[in-house]
Design an enzyme around this catalytic site. Sequence first.
Site, short mmCIF file in Angstrom:
data_model
loop_
_atom_site.label_atom_id
_atom_site.label_comp_id
_atom_site.label_asym_id
_atom_site.label_seq_id
_atom_site.Cartn_x
_atom_site.Cartn_y
_atom_site.Cartn_z
N ASP A 12 1.09 -1.39 0.25
CA ASP A 12 0.04 0.30 -0.22
C ASP A 12 1.09 1.21 0.17
O ASP A 12 2.03 1.61 0.98
CB ASP A 12 -1.10 0.07 0.96
N THR A 13 1.22 2.67 -0.77
CA THR A 13 1.30 3.49 -1.53
C THR A 13 3.16 3.01 -1.36
O THR A 13 3.87 3.59 -1.05
CB THR A 13 1.54 4.33 0.28
N CYS A 52 -7.08 4.16 -2.25
CA CYS A 52 -6.88 2.46 -1.69
C CYS A 52 -8.16 2.19 -1.99
O CYS A 52 -8.08 1.39 -3.12
CB CYS A 52 -7.20 3.00 0.06
N HIS A 102 -9.61 -3.19 3.35
CA HIS A 102 -10.42 -1.74 2.68
C HIS A 102 -11.99 -1.77 1.54
O HIS A 102 -11.10 -0.91 0.57
CB HIS A 102 -9.40 -0.91 2.52
N ASP A 284 -0.97 -1.06 -4.74
CA ASP A 284 -2.46 0.15 -5.17
C ASP A 284 -2.08 1.14 -5.32
O ASP A 284 -2.26 1.95 -6.75
CB ASP A 284 -3.16 0.09 -3.95
N HIS A 285 -1.52 2.33 -5.32
CA HIS A 285 -1.21 3.89 -5.57
C HIS A 285 0.42 4.34 -4.51
O HIS A 285 1.53 3.44 -3.97
CB HIS A 285 -1.84 4.21 -5.75
#
Length: 504
Positions: A12-13, A52, A102, A284-285
């Site tokens: 994540d991130t 997210c 999430h 995800d990003h």
Amino acid sequence: MQRPNLIFIMTDTQATNMVGCYCGKAVNTRHIDQLAADGLQFMSAYTTAPVCTPARAGIFTGIYSNQSGPWTNNLAPGSNITTMGRYFRDAGYRTGYIGKWHLDGHDYFGTGTCPEEWDPAYWYDGANYLEELTPEQISLWRNGLNSIEDLREHHLGSSFTWAHRISDKAEHFLDSAAEQAEPFLLVLSYDEPHHPFTCPPEYAERYQDFAYDLGSKAFDTLEGKPEHHKLWAQAMGSPVGSDGQYRHPLYFGCNDYVDDQIGRVIAHLDASTLQNTWVIYTSDHGEMMGAHQLVSKGAAMYDDITRIPLIIRPPKEQSQALRGQQITTPVSHIDILPTLMARAGIPQPPILPGQDMLEQLSKEQRGVMVEFNRYEIEHDSFGGFIPIRCWVTSGYKLVINLLGTDELYDRQADADELTNLIENPEYAAVRDQLHDSLLAYMDQIRDPFRSYQWQLRPWRKDAKAQWMGSFRPRPQDGYAPTVRDYDTGMATRGIKVEKKSQSF
């Protein structure tokens, strides 16, 4: 032929700017880098949305979040939306999901309840992790670990972290799978390097004096850029000073730490008796880190948050032909589910717009879409409703900010995305071609936000407003009943143009 096992790993991130084999920075992602050396590294892979829940919707439903339901954080997919787990479970796969979900419409942590398509013995979302912590530990995790000194003071070891416990459960799953005959799909969803930046202190200490040089992106004046970028920069404030360098030991430490946790699982797999196992890794990003004066993620299409790492490692015993390649063909999170299904021999239903990435290796002219609608349903601190559609090709990136001004970047000549070419007459032809491709794709996938306003842009002098009048039933997903025609009550026979003299 025996169907393969599939391990899908996501962080994540963690955009390409935080993975060594992509950015060349000293961020120590040696295990991920090794996956790239042993497999296919996609150099132009993009999230479906740089936030997210919408990004996870694209990955796990194979449908853009504008259709599946979670077009902002903390919204759930619709009840008629099928997920990755269901497709594989019903195809005879054992399905395990370990880590951050999430995607249940609740909050960042989740509900702790395992969806029926995943094995409840291994389900381990944020709520499950919280259940294992004392109130004091929860407070510490969320609010008490804001510096290297805090990590040292509380003597936190690896076993305290969510990531470590995810890897523990992954090892147990693999040990169990080695004793069973059926193939498996295992998803490992790590929260790191996302806030709250929890890692053993030695990881953060490695980056105590480390500075990430953002280069020219640190000095973007935002001249000629959309107004909401400027408002975002004013509201949140860039942490980057006049030296153009970003400093954040905890973020970099967690980035290093999650790589080691991924390495643990890969080493366990490689030491096991399991064969015919594909490994897929992505995130995800990303995080803006002060580039273009922006922090966090949200209503922008800069590569800092939209260009994500994506690596596919084939089974060890397979041909060497797929190893060590760097693929420049644009691909997307929307392609992940079709790619996994193709490996497993599961027919791809018409509702999924993505493609098998291994069939796209030489198609340089392909374009992919990125969307944004809103950051989160609960609050407006990221600007509220800002609908965006972006079209990325090997050469260019077109960004339509529906309620504002648009952007065009030359990906080859301006990799830092500093110069907005949207009004440059020398780029008018390529701009309009990209625009046509984006509009056609929005129509093809039945983007529910589509309207003539996406077409009527100030720079598109030849555009004309056009009313939409066709009826197209929802494509089949293999589960939902066939759509009934409103006028007949019978199963629809496909597309028809709606021309009614009166309404009811």
